[in-house]
Design an enzyme around this catalytic site. Structure first.
Site, mmCIF file in Angstrom:
data_model
loop_
_atom_site.group_PDB
_atom_site.id
_atom_site.type_symbol
_atom_site.label_atom_id
_atom_site.label_comp_id
_atom_site.label_asym_id
_atom_site.label_seq_id
_atom_site.Cartn_x
_atom_site.Cartn_y
_atom_site.Cartn_z
ATOM 1 N N GLY A 1 6.920 -9.895 1.376
ATOM 2 C CA GLY A 1 6.576 -9.341 2.689
ATOM 3 C C GLY A 1 7.369 -8.050 2.860
ATOM 4 N N ASP B 1 1.808 -3.059 4.458
ATOM 5 C CA ASP B 1 2.889 -2.740 3.524
ATOM 6 C C ASP B 1 3.245 -1.258 3.538
ATOM 7 O OD1 ASP B 1 1.367 -5.246 2.367
ATOM 8 O OD2 ASP B 1 3.472 -5.322 1.752
#
Ligand code: MRU
Length: 361
Positions: free
Chosen positions: A53, A240
């Protein structure tokens, strides 16, 4: 967030010379933690996706630098730790952002002052992550509450990958909004994309179950069908790397969800903490390095067998050619809005939302 009634963070200091992480490779079947004391252990944890993550790998990398400085704080050690961590994963910009922030702080300091300064700065980055995610989740929750206000029905949110608390230090990004809406009493149901090949959707389902949020796991290809049938009110994903014009790079498959959302007039939102915005990026499609991961992730599925033991099943012969790009880019024209800690902006307004902070930086 709580696991079996106990509050956890996905990374936390464990004494002055170690961090404890939730080992995400064990989830959803086992909740296990690992104590890491060395920079190379942090690098391994990021590469192997024990931590994963975008926000979390940034925080983990900051602690990696701090642990390296505790062992050896000379310039060569700082450079080596920076290079080792930067090479772990290429796509999420949070990694580069956190490493640059650490190096900018540490470089001018005498070697003897670096260990303490690095540890404190890593702690600040971790705390900021929590505060940012709490704030952006509050804005996202308003979006969900507004959808409920329009229909008075359960809000059906589709999410992809895992943008939950274990992808950050706490709260999560997309899931922060869902948790806060749920906690405020807004009825919400989450369609959870499985997210092949690493199946981060299983982490999302695990998190939502732990928090009591109604959800349904679906195969990655089901989302378009559900949108056509009017069963999705909102798509909400993490990111991201986001360009200044609002192109959203996220887990592979996000783009197809955005295309289906656009075709069915379903709003598509990305929840984006500011360290995920790459202000230097002009052309996201060309410039973002898309991680190409191992072929085995596609050929082999991992899970548990009937007796509960870890098991792997080969789906494709080892000679079958495989491509495994881990991320894709959703162009800004398919993005309804970007949920940040400063509020929600259309892609074209993102830079304006952060203009004062960027001018002061
Ligand atoms: O390969 P991963 O699992 O690190 O990819 C994670 C994602 O794509 C998430 O959606 C993104 O980092 C947002 S996390 C708050």
């Amino acid at each position: 967030m709580k696991v079996n009634g106990v509050a956890w963070r996905s990374i936390a200091e464990d004494g002055p010379h170690a961090v404890r992480i939730v080992d995400q490779t064990q989830l959803p079947f086992a909740f296990a933690t690992l104590r890491l004391t060395r920079c190379d252990e942090i690098a391994h944890a990021i590469r192997s996706m024990q931590v994963r993550g975008a926000p979390l790998i940034g925080v983990a990398a900051a602690y990696g630098i701090a642990l390296a400085m505790q062992r050896e704080a000379a310039d060569a050690s700082l450079d080596a730790a920076h290079a080792l961590l930067l090479a772990t994963r290429p796509t999420a910009v949070n990694l580069r952002w956190a490493l640059s922030r650490m190096r900018t702080l540490l470089q001018p300091l005498a070697a003897g002052a670096r260990a303490d300064a690095a540890w404190q700065e890593a702690g600040r980055i971790a705390e900021e992550d929590v505060a940012i995610n709490r704030a952006l989740g509050a804005h996202g929750a308003e979006l969900i509450a507004a959808a409920h206000g329009r229909t008075r029905q359960t809000v059906r949110v589709l999410t992809h990958c895992n943008a939950g608390w274990i992808a950050t230090v706490d709260y999560g990004t997309a899931l922060s909004a869902i948790y806060q809406a749920h906690d405020a009493g807004v009825p919400v149901h989450v369609w959870v994309d499985e997210t092949r090949p690493r199946n981060q959707g299983l982490l999302t389902a695990w998190e939502l179950a732990a928090h009591g949020v109604p959800h349904t796991l679906i195969a990655d290809n089901a989302g378009g069908h559900l949108m056509q049938r009017g069963e999705v009110d909102l798509v909400l994903v993490g990111a991201d790397r986001v360009s200044r014009n609002g192109d959203v790079c996220n887990k592979i498959g996000t783009y197809l969800k955005a295309v289906a959302a656009s075709d069915n007039d379903v709003p598509f939102y990305a929840a984006v903490p500011s360290p995920t915005i790459d202000w230097e990026l002009a052309d996201a499609l060309r410039e973002i390095p898309i991680e190409e991961r191992a072929a085995e992730e596609v050929r082999i599925v991992s899970g548990r067998d009937a007796s509960g033991q870890r098991a792997q099943v080969m789906l494709a012969d080892a000679t079958t050619p495989v491509a495994n790009p881990a991320f894709d880019v959703t162009p800004a024209r398919l993005v309804t809005g970007i949920v940040t800690e400063r509020g929600i902006a259309g892609p074209a307004e993102l830079a304006r939302l952060f203009a004062p902070a960027r001018a002061a930086a």
